[in-house]
Design a protein around this motif. Sequence first.
Motif, PDB file in Angstrom:
ATOM      1  N   GLY A   1      40.387  39.938  53.756  1.00 50.84           N
ATOM      2  CA  GLY A   1      39.550  39.713  54.931  1.00 50.84           C
ATOM      3  C   GLY A   1      38.074  39.754  54.620  1.00 50.84           C
ATOM      4  N   LEU A   2      37.685  39.328  53.430  1.00 44.88           N
ATOM      5  CA  LEU A   2      36.290  39.372  52.991  1.00 44.88           C
ATOM      6  C   LEU A   2      35.829  37.971  52.599  1.00 44.88           C
ATOM      7  N   PRO A   3      34.520  37.709  52.667  1.00 46.35           N
ATOM      8  CA  PRO A   3      34.011  36.401  52.247  1.00 46.35           C
ATOM      9  C   PRO A   3      33.856  36.338  50.723  1.00 46.35           C
ATOM     10  N   ASP A   4      33.918  35.134  50.203  1.00 46.17           N
ATOM     11  CA  ASP A   4      33.639  34.914  48.783  1.00 46.17           C
ATOM     12  C   ASP A   4      32.126  34.961  48.614  1.00 46.17           C
ATOM     13  N   SER A   5      31.648  35.904  47.841  1.00 47.43           N
ATOM     14  CA  SER A   5      30.212  36.071  47.627  1.00 47.43           C
ATOM     15  C   SER A   5      29.990  36.534  46.190  1.00 47.43           C
ATOM     16  N   PRO A   6      28.741  36.442  45.701  1.00 46.61           N
ATOM     17  CA  PRO A   6      28.464  36.950  44.351  1.00 46.61           C
ATOM     18  C   PRO A   6      28.850  38.423  44.191  1.00 46.61           C
ATOM     19  N   GLY A   7      28.607  39.206  45.234  1.00 47.20           N
ATOM     20  CA  GLY A   7      28.960  40.616  45.167  1.00 47.20           C
ATOM     21  C   GLY A   7      30.469  40.823  45.082  1.00 47.20           C
ATOM     22  N   PHE A   8      31.203  40.049  45.867  1.00 41.61           N
ATOM     23  CA  PHE A   8      32.667  40.176  45.817  1.00 41.61           C
ATOM     24  C   PHE A   8      33.185  39.750  44.453  1.00 41.61           C
ATOM     25  N   ARG A   9      32.608  38.715  43.882  1.00 44.57           N
ATOM     26  CA  ARG A   9      33.063  38.255  42.573  1.00 44.57           C
ATOM     27  C   ARG A   9      32.813  39.315  41.503  1.00 44.57           C
ATOM     28  N   ARG A  10      31.690  40.018  41.599  1.00 46.66           N
ATOM     29  CA  ARG A  10      31.436  41.087  40.639  1.00 46.66           C
ATOM     30  C   ARG A  10      32.474  42.202  40.774  1.00 46.66           C
ATOM     31  N   ARG A  11      32.748  42.590  42.017  1.00 44.63           N
ATOM     32  CA  ARG A  11      33.730  43.659  42.235  1.00 44.63           C
ATOM     33  C   ARG A  11      35.125  43.220  41.774  1.00 44.63           C
ATOM     34  N   LEU A  12      35.478  41.980  42.073  1.00 43.93           N
ATOM     35  CA  LEU A  12      36.799  41.482  41.686  1.00 43.93           C
ATOM     36  C   LEU A  12      36.919  41.419  40.165  1.00 43.93           C
ATOM     37  N   SER A  13      35.868  40.974  39.493  1.00 38.35           N
ATOM     38  CA  SER A  13      35.893  40.900  38.039  1.00 38.35           C
ATOM     39  C   SER A  13      36.083  42.283  37.428  1.00 38.35           C
ATOM     40  N   GLY A  14      35.386  43.256  37.967  1.00 40.80           N
ATOM     41  CA  GLY A  14      35.536  44.617  37.465  1.00 40.80           C
ATOM     42  C   GLY A  14      36.922  45.170  37.716  1.00 40.80           C
ATOM     43  N   MET A  15      37.457  44.895  38.911  1.00 42.37           N
ATOM     44  CA  MET A  15      38.789  45.387  39.245  1.00 42.37           C
ATOM     45  C   MET A  15      39.841  44.758  38.335  1.00 42.37           C
ATOM     46  N   LEU A  16      39.737  43.456  38.079  1.00 38.97           N
ATOM     47  CA  LEU A  16      40.705  42.792  37.223  1.00 38.97           C
ATOM     48  C   LEU A  16      40.591  43.258  35.779  1.00 38.97           C
ATOM     49  N   ALA A  17      39.352  43.566  35.335  1.00 36.46           N
ATOM     50  CA  ALA A  17      39.168  44.065  33.975  1.00 36.46           C
ATOM     51  C   ALA A  17      39.816  45.435  33.817  1.00 36.46           C
ATOM     52  N   ARG A  18      39.678  46.269  34.834  1.00 37.73           N
ATOM     53  CA  ARG A  18      40.294  47.599  34.767  1.00 37.73           C
ATOM     54  C   ARG A  18      41.821  47.499  34.832  1.00 37.73           C
ATOM     55  N   GLY A  19      42.329  46.458  35.488  1.00 37.48           N
ATOM     56  CA  GLY A  19      43.776  46.300  35.629  1.00 37.48           C
ATOM     57  C   GLY A  19      44.443  45.646  34.436  1.00 37.48           C
ATOM     58  N   THR A  20      43.627  45.216  33.456  1.00 35.04           N
ATOM     59  CA  THR A  20      44.195  44.584  32.271  1.00 35.04           C
ATOM     60  C   THR A  20      45.005  45.600  31.474  1.00 35.04           C
ATOM     61  N   ASP A  21      46.195  45.206  31.077  1.00 33.23           N
ATOM     62  CA  ASP A  21      47.039  46.137  30.333  1.00 33.23           C
ATOM     63  C   ASP A  21      47.720  45.425  29.173  1.00 33.23           C
ATOM     64  N   PRO A  22      47.607  45.961  27.955  1.00 26.91           N
ATOM     65  CA  PRO A  22      48.214  45.318  26.783  1.00 26.91           C
ATOM     66  C   PRO A  22      49.729  45.152  26.905  1.00 26.91           C
ATOM     67  N   LEU A  23      50.396  46.091  27.592  1.00 27.03           N
ATOM     68  CA  LEU A  23      51.848  46.001  27.710  1.00 27.03           C
ATOM     69  C   LEU A  23      52.261  44.765  28.505  1.00 27.03           C
ATOM     70  N   ILE A  24      51.540  44.517  29.608  1.00 29.40           N
ATOM     71  CA  ILE A  24      51.873  43.351  30.422  1.00 29.40           C
ATOM     72  C   ILE A  24      51.484  42.068  29.697  1.00 29.40           C
ATOM     73  N   ASP A  25      50.361  42.101  28.994  1.00 27.01           N
ATOM     74  CA  ASP A  25      49.997  40.942  28.184  1.00 27.01           C
ATOM     75  C   ASP A  25      51.076  40.659  27.137  1.00 27.01           C
ATOM     76  N   ARG A  26      51.628  41.722  26.589  1.00 29.87           N
ATOM     77  CA  ARG A  26      52.695  41.563  25.605  1.00 29.87           C
ATOM     78  C   ARG A  26      53.946  40.976  26.250  1.00 29.87           C
ATOM     79  N   TYR A  27      54.245  41.375  27.489  1.00 36.91           N
ATOM     80  CA  TYR A  27      55.392  40.827  28.212  1.00 36.91           C
ATOM     81  C   TYR A  27      55.264  39.311  28.327  1.00 36.91           C
ATOM     82  N   TRP A  28      54.078  38.851  28.739  1.00 37.46           N
ATOM     83  CA  TRP A  28      53.896  37.409  28.911  1.00 37.46           C
ATOM     84  C   TRP A  28      53.933  36.678  27.569  1.00 37.46           C
ATOM     85  N   GLU A  29      53.430  37.313  26.535  1.00 40.92           N
ATOM     86  CA  GLU A  29      53.482  36.708  25.206  1.00 40.92           C
ATOM     87  C   GLU A  29      54.932  36.531  24.759  1.00 40.92           C
ATOM     88  N   LEU A  30      55.736  37.555  24.972  1.00 39.72           N
ATOM     89  CA  LEU A  30      57.155  37.480  24.615  1.00 39.72           C
ATOM     90  C   LEU A  30      57.888  36.436  25.456  1.00 39.72           C
TER      91      LEU A  30
END
Length: 311
Positions: free
Chosen positions: A250-279
């Motif tokens: 329920g939020l608008p797409d804005s530069p501020g939202f993109r910064r927050r989303l980028s940070g959230m996705l970076a924190r959610g990155t996990d090598p185990l899940i990346d390995r799952y997709w690689e396999l």
Amino acid sequence: MSPEGLLTIGELAERAGVTVKTVRFYSDRGLLPATTRSSGGHRRYGPEALDRLRLIRSLRALDLPVPEVGRVLDQGDGLTGALEDAVDGQLRALGSQLTALRWREAALRLIRDCPAEDRADRLRLVGAVSTPPSTAALARFWRGALPVRLSPRLVSSILDYAVPRPPADPTPAQVLTFARLHAIATAPCPAGDPRRAAGNRTDVVRHPDVLYDGLFDAYTLAAAGLKADRTPERGQALDCFVAAHADARGLPDSPGFRRRLSGMLARGTDPLIDRYWELTGELTSSPEPTLGAVHAWLRSALHTDVTTRAG
């Protein structure tokens, strides 16, 4: 043969080339009913019993179970519908058995041909997987990672992409790959398990269906860029990706939202899940990128976009 043209059980067995015990077995189960009985209580069979007995033997030679043989004989429709159903069932069962044997053979080759120091670990991995392999554990893994309120339609679509179909005739390497996927899915809630992240998430997604519908659209657009080996970049795919996240919250797409989303996705990155997709990509050998690869491409495109705007 009696004057009435009837056969004793011994005569029927001799003409059909079977034992008396076999005739009695089929008679007792109702597949080969006697026409009548003699005054002494002995079974007597009409001439048609010989053809019926030969048909029973032919059906049993196809390994049809006795109940299936009975259904085929009872239908009396020229051996079409019931026989076709019975044969189709046997073909499915045989296909499953052949797949199990191929997986077992590939697993044995894997253990035999691997370095001695790897043998115990590979034996442990492969031993945890049934033959033929089941994808139930992988499906449970991803169901636990998805929002509870997500519609069954989207859950089914996501599982179609996230749970790879094991090959019917695998190589030893594919057996090992699937065993490693199974190990990730059945691990006792490791730190990288997406279910743990889902349970601890503070970011509130109000409309999960909106999010995942939008993500599918974004992934479709981004897949073309990934297949063309383009560097992650701004464009329609990234805008669609960000809009899905923004609309779901329920939020608008804005530069501020993109910064927050980028940070959230970076924190959610996990090598185990990346390995799952690689396999997953290794197992299927598909030219189509996995959802994990497309998500990583979009995540990188968002990071580049945010960094460029900040500069």
